[in-house]
Design a protein around this motif. Structure first.
Motif, mmCIF file in Angstrom:
data_model
loop_
_atom_site.group_PDB
_atom_site.id
_atom_site.type_symbol
_atom_site.label_atom_id
_atom_site.label_comp_id
_atom_site.label_asym_id
_atom_site.label_seq_id
_atom_site.Cartn_x
_atom_site.Cartn_y
_atom_site.Cartn_z
ATOM 1 N N VAL A 53 25.490 34.239 44.327
ATOM 2 C CA VAL A 53 26.453 33.612 43.415
ATOM 3 C C VAL A 53 26.947 34.629 42.386
ATOM 4 C CG1 VAL A 53 26.679 31.909 41.542
ATOM 5 C CG2 VAL A 53 25.660 31.247 43.727
ATOM 6 N N PHE A 54 26.048 35.452 41.869
ATOM 7 C CA PHE A 54 26.446 36.495 40.906
ATOM 8 C C PHE A 54 27.491 37.411 41.523
ATOM 9 C CE2 PHE A 54 25.800 40.879 39.406
ATOM 10 C CZ PHE A 54 26.188 40.733 38.086
ATOM 11 N N ILE A 55 27.224 37.888 42.725
ATOM 12 C CA ILE A 55 28.148 38.824 43.379
ATOM 13 C C ILE A 55 29.485 38.150 43.682
ATOM 14 C CG2 ILE A 55 28.526 40.155 45.493
ATOM 15 C CD1 ILE A 55 25.471 40.719 45.476
ATOM 16 N N ILE A 56 29.447 36.959 44.271
ATOM 17 C CA ILE A 56 30.689 36.284 44.657
ATOM 18 C C ILE A 56 31.528 35.909 43.438
ATOM 19 C CG2 ILE A 56 31.619 34.167 45.696
ATOM 20 C CD1 ILE A 56 29.324 34.355 47.744
ATOM 21 N N VAL A 57 30.904 35.309 42.433
ATOM 22 C CA VAL A 57 31.649 34.901 41.228
ATOM 23 C C VAL A 57 32.192 36.124 40.493
ATOM 24 C CG1 VAL A 57 31.441 33.790 38.962
ATOM 25 C CG2 VAL A 57 30.465 32.701 40.980
ATOM 26 N N SER A 58 31.402 37.174 40.413
ATOM 27 C CA SER A 58 31.860 38.389 39.729
ATOM 28 C C SER A 58 33.054 38.999 40.447
ATOM 29 C CB SER A 58 30.728 39.409 39.643
ATOM 30 O OG SER A 58 29.677 38.932 38.842
ATOM 31 N N ILE A 59 32.995 39.064 41.777
ATOM 32 C CA ILE A 59 34.105 39.653 42.547
ATOM 33 C C ILE A 59 35.364 38.799 42.426
ATOM 34 C CG2 ILE A 59 34.907 40.141 44.900
ATOM 35 C CD1 ILE A 59 32.062 41.153 45.506
ATOM 36 N N ILE A 60 35.207 37.481 42.524
ATOM 37 C CA ILE A 60 36.373 36.597 42.396
ATOM 38 C C ILE A 60 36.989 36.707 41.003
ATOM 39 C CG2 ILE A 60 37.106 34.175 42.312
ATOM 40 C CD1 ILE A 60 35.119 33.658 44.609
ATOM 41 N N CYS A 61 36.154 36.668 39.980
ATOM 42 C CA CYS A 61 36.662 36.791 38.607
ATOM 43 C C CYS A 61 37.315 38.147 38.372
ATOM 44 C CB CYS A 61 35.539 36.565 37.595
ATOM 45 S SG CYS A 61 34.992 34.867 37.473
ATOM 46 N N LEU A 62 36.707 39.185 38.913
ATOM 47 C CA LEU A 62 37.260 40.532 38.766
ATOM 48 C C LEU A 62 38.597 40.652 39.482
ATOM 49 C CD1 LEU A 62 36.604 43.352 37.611
ATOM 50 C CD2 LEU A 62 35.526 43.892 39.779
ATOM 51 N N ALA A 63 38.682 40.093 40.699
ATOM 52 C CA ALA A 63 39.915 40.186 41.487
ATOM 53 C C ALA A 63 41.059 39.387 40.872
ATOM 54 C CB ALA A 63 39.652 39.715 42.913
ATOM 55 N N ILE A 64 40.742 38.278 40.250
ATOM 56 C CA ILE A 64 41.789 37.431 39.673
ATOM 57 C C ILE A 64 41.987 37.729 38.184
ATOM 58 C CG2 ILE A 64 42.432 35.052 39.116
ATOM 59 C CD1 ILE A 64 40.928 34.231 41.686
ATOM 60 N N GLY A 65 40.916 37.790 37.439
ATOM 61 C CA GLY A 65 41.004 37.909 35.990
ATOM 62 C C GLY A 65 41.441 39.265 35.478
ATOM 63 N N TYR A 66 40.970 40.338 36.110
ATOM 64 C CA TYR A 66 41.295 41.679 35.617
ATOM 65 C C TYR A 66 42.797 41.964 35.672
ATOM 66 C CZ TYR A 66 41.069 46.709 34.866
ATOM 67 O OH TYR A 66 41.269 47.970 34.378
ATOM 68 N N PRO A 67 43.480 41.727 36.816
ATOM 69 C CA PRO A 67 44.931 41.960 36.828
ATOM 70 C C PRO A 67 45.689 41.068 35.847
ATOM 71 C CG PRO A 67 44.114 41.782 39.068
ATOM 72 C CD PRO A 67 42.993 41.403 38.165
ATOM 73 N N LEU A 68 45.261 39.815 35.715
ATOM 74 C CA LEU A 68 45.927 38.917 34.769
ATOM 75 C C LEU A 68 45.747 39.385 33.325
ATOM 76 C CD1 LEU A 68 45.118 35.400 36.279
ATOM 77 C CD2 LEU A 68 47.304 36.603 36.277
ATOM 78 N N SER A 69 44.541 39.832 32.990
ATOM 79 C CA SER A 69 44.303 40.294 31.620
ATOM 80 C C SER A 69 45.077 41.582 31.337
ATOM 81 C CB SER A 69 42.814 40.486 31.361
ATOM 82 O OG SER A 69 42.292 41.527 32.160
ATOM 83 N N ARG A 70 45.180 42.472 32.311
ATOM 84 C CA ARG A 70 45.959 43.707 32.113
ATOM 85 C C ARG A 70 47.437 43.383 31.895
ATOM 86 N NH1 ARG A 70 43.299 47.699 30.460
ATOM 87 N NH2 ARG A 70 44.741 49.185 31.356
ATOM 88 N N LYS A 71 47.947 42.424 32.678
ATOM 89 C CA LYS A 71 49.343 42.027 32.548
ATOM 90 C C LYS A 71 49.589 41.403 31.175
ATOM 91 C CE LYS A 71 50.993 40.374 36.317
ATOM 92 N NZ LYS A 71 51.349 39.467 37.430
ATOM 93 N N LEU A 72 48.651 40.575 30.712
ATOM 94 C CA LEU A 72 48.777 39.940 29.409
ATOM 95 C C LEU A 72 48.727 40.969 28.289
ATOM 96 C CD1 LEU A 72 48.912 37.231 27.848
ATOM 97 C CD2 LEU A 72 46.424 37.297 27.790
ATOM 98 N N ILE A 73 47.849 41.947 28.421
ATOM 99 C CA ILE A 73 47.748 42.994 27.398
ATOM 100 C C ILE A 73 49.034 43.806 27.343
ATOM 101 C CG2 ILE A 73 46.577 45.166 26.839
ATOM 102 C CD1 ILE A 73 43.980 43.832 27.802
ATOM 103 N N LYS A 74 49.598 44.131 28.504
ATOM 104 C CA LYS A 74 50.846 44.900 28.527
ATOM 105 C C LYS A 74 51.980 44.154 27.849
ATOM 106 C CE LYS A 74 50.453 48.060 32.377
ATOM 107 N NZ LYS A 74 51.030 48.488 33.651
#
Length: 140
Positions: A53-74
């Motif tokens: 669960v740690f690996i799957i949730v972390s990968i999903i959050c990283l794949a979805i959340g990281y690009p969205l947060s970078r776009k929001l910061i820009k």
């Protein structure tokens, strides 16, 4: 408190602290994964299911959340224009005749200028239209 629970809490806390100090919104997603593993632990899941669960949730959050947060910061951070970008639109007076290319002095610095309009005579006004590479594109 069980040792495994302490480990998941420590992982979540450490990842959150690392993310605060790096300010890159990269490690916070692993904190969310550790939080999901804590929930699996509370529900009585095995250590293997907690790690999965740690690996799957972390990968999903990283794949979805990281690009969205970078776009929001820009979007929220205003870009600082380069010094030469501030000269675009500036009206100047020619110190000498300008046919196709010339050296012009802008802000105390000599720049190569490329004329895209009619020839400019000494004393006539011209405008800096844009920048191409390290040259100002000017027109009458």
């Amino acid at each position: 408190m069980d040792t495994i629970l302490k480990i998941w809490i420590a992982i979540a806390f450490i990842m959150l602290v690392i993310d605060i100090f790096t300010s890159g919104f990269l490690f916070v997603w692993f904190s969310i994964g550790a939080g999901a593993s804590i929930i699996v632990y509370i529900l009585g899941g095995s250590i293997i299911s907690q790690v999965v669960v740690f690996i799957i949730v972390s990968i999903i959050c990283l794949a979805i959340g990281y690009p969205l947060s970078r776009k929001l910061i820009k979007k929220t951070i205003k870009r600082t224009p380069l010094m030469e970008e501030n000269y675009i639109g500036k009206e100047m007076i020619a110190e000498s005749d300008i046919e196709e290319t010339a050296r012009i002095k802008v802000g105390g610095i000599y720049w190569t200028a490329k004329n895209i309009g009619h020839p400019i005579k000494s004393g006539e006004k011209f405008i800096i239209a844009k920048i191409e590479g390290n040259k100002f594109i000017i027109k009458k």
